[in-house]
Design a protein around this motif. Structure first.
Motif, mmCIF file in Angstrom:
data_model
loop_
_atom_site.group_PDB
_atom_site.id
_atom_site.type_symbol
_atom_site.label_atom_id
_atom_site.label_comp_id
_atom_site.label_asym_id
_atom_site.label_seq_id
_atom_site.Cartn_x
_atom_site.Cartn_y
_atom_site.Cartn_z
ATOM 1 N N THR A 4 8.196 -5.874 -10.551
ATOM 2 C CA THR A 4 7.348 -6.930 -10.016
ATOM 3 C C THR A 4 5.902 -6.468 -9.910
ATOM 4 O O THR A 4 5.614 -5.270 -9.924
ATOM 5 C CB THR A 4 7.831 -7.347 -8.612
ATOM 6 O OG1 THR A 4 7.613 -6.252 -7.717
ATOM 7 C CG2 THR A 4 9.313 -7.721 -8.613
ATOM 8 N N THR A 5 5.016 -7.447 -9.751
ATOM 9 C CA THR A 5 3.609 -7.105 -9.527
ATOM 10 C C THR A 5 3.440 -6.361 -8.211
ATOM 11 O O THR A 5 2.523 -5.554 -8.068
ATOM 12 C CB THR A 5 2.717 -8.356 -9.544
ATOM 13 O OG1 THR A 5 3.166 -9.278 -8.547
ATOM 14 C CG2 THR A 5 2.737 -9.020 -10.910
ATOM 15 N N LYS A 6 4.330 -6.605 -7.248
ATOM 16 C CA LYS A 6 4.271 -5.864 -5.983
ATOM 17 C C LYS A 6 4.471 -4.373 -6.240
ATOM 18 O O LYS A 6 3.769 -3.538 -5.681
ATOM 19 C CB LYS A 6 5.321 -6.378 -5.004
ATOM 20 C CG LYS A 6 5.008 -7.732 -4.405
ATOM 21 C CD LYS A 6 6.108 -8.164 -3.474
ATOM 22 C CE LYS A 6 5.703 -8.559 -2.110
ATOM 23 N NZ LYS A 6 4.413 -8.361 -1.591
ATOM 24 N N GLN A 7 5.437 -4.043 -7.102
ATOM 25 C CA GLN A 7 5.737 -2.648 -7.412
ATOM 26 C C GLN A 7 4.591 -1.990 -8.189
ATOM 27 O O GLN A 7 4.286 -0.822 -7.971
ATOM 28 C CB GLN A 7 7.027 -2.576 -8.223
ATOM 29 C CG GLN A 7 7.491 -1.182 -8.561
ATOM 30 C CD GLN A 7 8.819 -1.201 -9.312
ATOM 31 O OE1 GLN A 7 9.490 -2.222 -9.407
ATOM 32 N NE2 GLN A 7 9.188 -0.061 -9.844
ATOM 33 N N LEU A 8 3.965 -2.744 -9.068
ATOM 34 C CA LEU A 8 2.915 -2.177 -9.907
ATOM 35 C C LEU A 8 1.549 -2.185 -9.243
ATOM 36 O O LEU A 8 0.743 -1.277 -9.478
ATOM 37 C CB LEU A 8 2.828 -2.928 -11.237
ATOM 38 C CG LEU A 8 4.068 -2.891 -12.124
ATOM 39 C CD1 LEU A 8 3.825 -3.695 -13.392
ATOM 40 C CD2 LEU A 8 4.460 -1.466 -12.458
ATOM 41 N N PHE A 9 1.261 -3.215 -8.423
ATOM 42 C CA PHE A 9 -0.086 -3.380 -7.884
ATOM 43 C C PHE A 9 -0.134 -3.627 -6.373
ATOM 44 O O PHE A 9 -0.742 -2.853 -5.641
ATOM 45 C CB PHE A 9 -0.807 -4.536 -8.593
ATOM 46 C CG PHE A 9 -1.022 -4.307 -10.052
ATOM 47 C CD1 PHE A 9 -2.022 -3.467 -10.499
ATOM 48 C CD2 PHE A 9 -0.215 -4.934 -10.986
ATOM 49 C CE1 PHE A 9 -2.224 -3.248 -11.857
ATOM 50 C CE2 PHE A 9 -0.410 -4.727 -12.342
ATOM 51 C CZ PHE A 9 -1.415 -3.881 -12.782
ATOM 52 N N ASP A 10 0.470 -4.737 -5.927
ATOM 53 C CA ASP A 10 0.266 -5.189 -4.553
ATOM 54 C C ASP A 10 0.687 -4.166 -3.504
ATOM 55 O O ASP A 10 -0.039 -3.943 -2.527
ATOM 56 C CB ASP A 10 1.022 -6.512 -4.308
ATOM 57 C CG ASP A 10 0.526 -7.636 -5.203
ATOM 58 O OD1 ASP A 10 -0.695 -7.741 -5.405
ATOM 59 O OD2 ASP A 10 1.372 -8.408 -5.700
ATOM 60 N N ASP A 11 1.847 -3.560 -3.666
ATOM 61 C CA ASP A 11 2.341 -2.603 -2.682
ATOM 62 C C ASP A 11 2.145 -1.150 -3.103
ATOM 63 O O ASP A 11 2.379 -0.242 -2.318
ATOM 64 C CB ASP A 11 3.842 -2.841 -2.409
ATOM 65 C CG ASP A 11 4.088 -4.162 -1.698
ATOM 66 O OD1 ASP A 11 3.139 -4.728 -1.112
ATOM 67 O OD2 ASP A 11 5.244 -4.638 -1.745
ATOM 68 N N ALA A 12 1.746 -0.918 -4.345
ATOM 69 C CA ALA A 12 1.575 0.445 -4.842
ATOM 70 C C ALA A 12 0.347 1.080 -4.194
ATOM 71 O O ALA A 12 -0.658 0.412 -3.960
ATOM 72 C CB ALA A 12 1.429 0.434 -6.360
ATOM 73 N N ARG A 13 0.453 2.356 -3.925
ATOM 74 C CA ARG A 13 -0.632 3.080 -3.258
ATOM 75 C C ARG A 13 -0.876 4.405 -3.956
ATOM 76 O O ARG A 13 -0.004 4.931 -4.644
ATOM 77 C CB ARG A 13 -0.240 3.344 -1.796
ATOM 78 C CG ARG A 13 0.048 2.093 -0.966
ATOM 79 C CD ARG A 13 -1.204 1.277 -0.686
ATOM 80 N NE ARG A 13 -2.234 2.060 -0.046
ATOM 81 C CZ ARG A 13 -2.275 2.347 1.258
ATOM 82 N NH1 ARG A 13 -1.344 1.886 2.078
ATOM 83 N NH2 ARG A 13 -3.250 3.079 1.759
ATOM 84 N N THR A 14 -2.046 4.971 -3.740
ATOM 85 C CA THR A 14 -2.345 6.319 -4.204
ATOM 86 C C THR A 14 -1.826 7.287 -3.156
ATOM 87 O O THR A 14 -2.228 7.220 -1.991
ATOM 88 C CB THR A 14 -3.856 6.506 -4.397
ATOM 89 O OG1 THR A 14 -4.298 5.602 -5.407
ATOM 90 C CG2 THR A 14 -4.186 7.931 -4.801
ATOM 91 N N HIS A 15 -0.928 8.166 -3.576
ATOM 92 C CA HIS A 15 -0.283 9.083 -2.627
ATOM 93 C C HIS A 15 -0.932 10.448 -2.633
ATOM 94 O O HIS A 15 -1.364 10.962 -3.668
ATOM 95 C CB HIS A 15 1.212 9.198 -2.940
ATOM 96 C CG HIS A 15 1.989 8.038 -2.403
ATOM 97 N ND1 HIS A 15 2.595 8.064 -1.175
ATOM 98 C CD2 HIS A 15 2.213 6.805 -2.904
ATOM 99 C CE1 HIS A 15 3.179 6.904 -0.945
ATOM 100 N NE2 HIS A 15 2.960 6.116 -1.987
ATOM 101 N N ASN A 16 -0.981 11.036 -1.424
ATOM 102 C CA ASN A 16 -1.519 12.381 -1.214
ATOM 103 C C ASN A 16 -0.500 13.310 -0.577
ATOM 104 O O ASN A 16 -0.752 14.505 -0.450
ATOM 105 C CB ASN A 16 -2.768 12.315 -0.319
ATOM 106 C CG ASN A 16 -3.900 11.585 -1.008
ATOM 107 O OD1 ASN A 16 -4.387 12.025 -2.032
ATOM 108 N ND2 ASN A 16 -4.305 10.452 -0.454
#
Length: 192
Positions: A4-16
């Protein structure tokens, strides 16, 4: 698998920050098998990727990073070095066979080689991140490294140069910063 777009963009984050959970080699193979289908100009596909996983390889990479990137990279299960092959045009007879003269567009043209390799390997880096997210991985793309040192440590005696780095794994949500704002459509776009 439903992506979903949530998985690719809306909810995806840059992790540290990263969970102590390995990424299987098969997953890295699948990641490449997905990203390679993204379009590049003349199908040139200049990206070359080194998946840094072993403690020995991490030990070579960490001194090349800025201080702020070392701990998160040491903790990441994998760090991908996204490189650009400055001899990509040698593969054009294979990758762009319907135009037998394509190699000549670049041979002896260092500015065209550099611009095309950088632009298209950057595109492929974007596809790489989306493919990783589609497979359930989290990403931490970064600058903040000495490219000449990374090149010397990993690409010596090759035509490949480093574009950027991307940590991969299963992110630890406890390490997320608040989501940064983005420009509104009217601030970044025009329809003409």
């Amino acid at each position: 698998m439903q992506i979903t777009t949530k998985q690719l963009f809306d909810d995806a984050r840059t992790h540290n920050a990263w969970q102590d959970k390995a990424v299987a080699d098969e997953t890295l193979h699948r990641l490449y098998d997905l990203m390679k289908w993204g379009p590049t100009s003349a199908n040139c596909g200049p990206a070359r990727i080194l998946f840094v996983k072993s403690p020995q390889a991490k030990a070579r990479l960490l001194p090349c990073l800025s201080e702020g990137n070392r701990a998160k990279t040491a903790a990441a299960p994998v760090t991908a070095i996204i490189g650009m092959d400055l001899a990509f045009y040698e593969k054009l007879p294979q990758l762009f066979p319907h135009n037998p003269d394509a190699r000549s567009w670049f041979e002896g043209q260092p500015e065209a080689i550099q611009a095309t390799a950088f632009r298209n390997s950057s595109l492929q880096g974007g596809y790489f991140i989306l493919a990783a997210r589609a497979l359930g991985l989290d990403c931490g793309p970064m600058s903040g490294f000495d490219a000449a040192a990374v090149d010397a440590a990993f690409w010596a005696d090759t035509s490949v140069r480093t574009n950027f780095l991307c940590n991969l794994g299963y992110g630890d949500p406890a390490g997320l910063h608040p989501r940064g704002p983005r420009l509104a459509f009217d601030e970044a776009c025009r329809i003409v």
